[in-house]
Design an enzyme around this catalytic site. Sequence first.
Site, PDB file in Angstrom:
ATOM      1  N   THR A  46      50.725  62.697  44.768  1.00  0.00           N
ATOM      2  CA  THR A  46      51.279  61.202  44.569  1.00  0.00           C
ATOM      3  C   THR A  46      50.947  61.147  42.858  1.00  0.00           C
ATOM      4  O   THR A  46      50.304  61.628  42.346  1.00  0.00           O
ATOM      5  CB  THR A  46      50.275  60.391  45.264  1.00  0.00           C
ATOM      6  OG1 THR A  46      48.959  60.558  44.500  1.00  0.00           O
ATOM      7  CG2 THR A  46      50.178  60.744  46.761  1.00  0.00           C
ATOM      8  N   GLU A  47      52.095  60.308  42.290  1.00  0.00           N
ATOM      9  CA  GLU A  47      52.052  59.872  41.017  1.00  0.00           C
ATOM     10  C   GLU A  47      50.788  59.539  40.505  1.00  0.00           C
ATOM     11  O   GLU A  47      50.276  59.482  39.228  1.00  0.00           O
ATOM     12  CB  GLU A  47      53.127  59.150  40.826  1.00  0.00           C
ATOM     13  CG  GLU A  47      53.378  58.997  39.424  1.00  0.00           C
ATOM     14  CD  GLU A  47      54.434  57.909  39.109  1.00  0.00           C
ATOM     15  OE1 GLU A  47      54.414  57.053  38.437  1.00  0.00           O
ATOM     16  OE2 GLU A  47      55.718  58.120  39.964  1.00  0.00           O
TER      17      GLU A  47
END
Length: 213
Positions: A46-47
């Site tokens: 995930t960013e």
Amino acid sequence: MTLSKQEMAALVARDIPAGSFVNLGIGQPTMVADFLEPGSGVVLHTENGMLNMGPAAPEGEEDWDLTNAGKEPVTELAGASYFHHADSFAMMRGGHLDVCVLGAFQVSASGDLANWHTGATEAIPAVGGAMDLAIGAKSVFVMMSLFAKDGTPKLVPECSYPLTGVGCVDRVYTEHAVFEVTGAGVGVRETFGTSYDELVGRLDVPLTRSAPA
């Protein structure tokens, strides 16, 4: 019948190679997490700084300190780890992701991606980490509707919206068909609720038939 968003997500999950490191963009792509086979070895990144993200959290079991980049509550799988936002972007920019799945406003026949701004004066630009993902991931899959609300195609000869990345898209998943984007043009892998000839008639992009892998 054309595909639902869930069916599109299931197709994307099916096509992600086992053992891949994958980032799922905000919006439709986040649903892919719910369709990955247990034991596939796919590691979701995930960013906002997490590795080995699991599916969406069941209703009533949400932990709002555990979210994806779209601020949706998710679960963690065994071995999950957390890190600084800057380290997350270093992974994205450093070529450490095998696949990213992004939404799009437009994709061109040469694989250009436009997904952060329509150019409308009232629209809020929202590039996020899309540019980093588009150039950093080894393969870029796009999930989008094939036609806009006014009926115009979103798979186009050239993008009219500001670009996110140039020549970066490898595959496009839509409710009508799955497309392969190569240096030789756009191939139609599978169709749903329509035919190859109907797609040729509705799109301004030259198409060829492309057998599923």
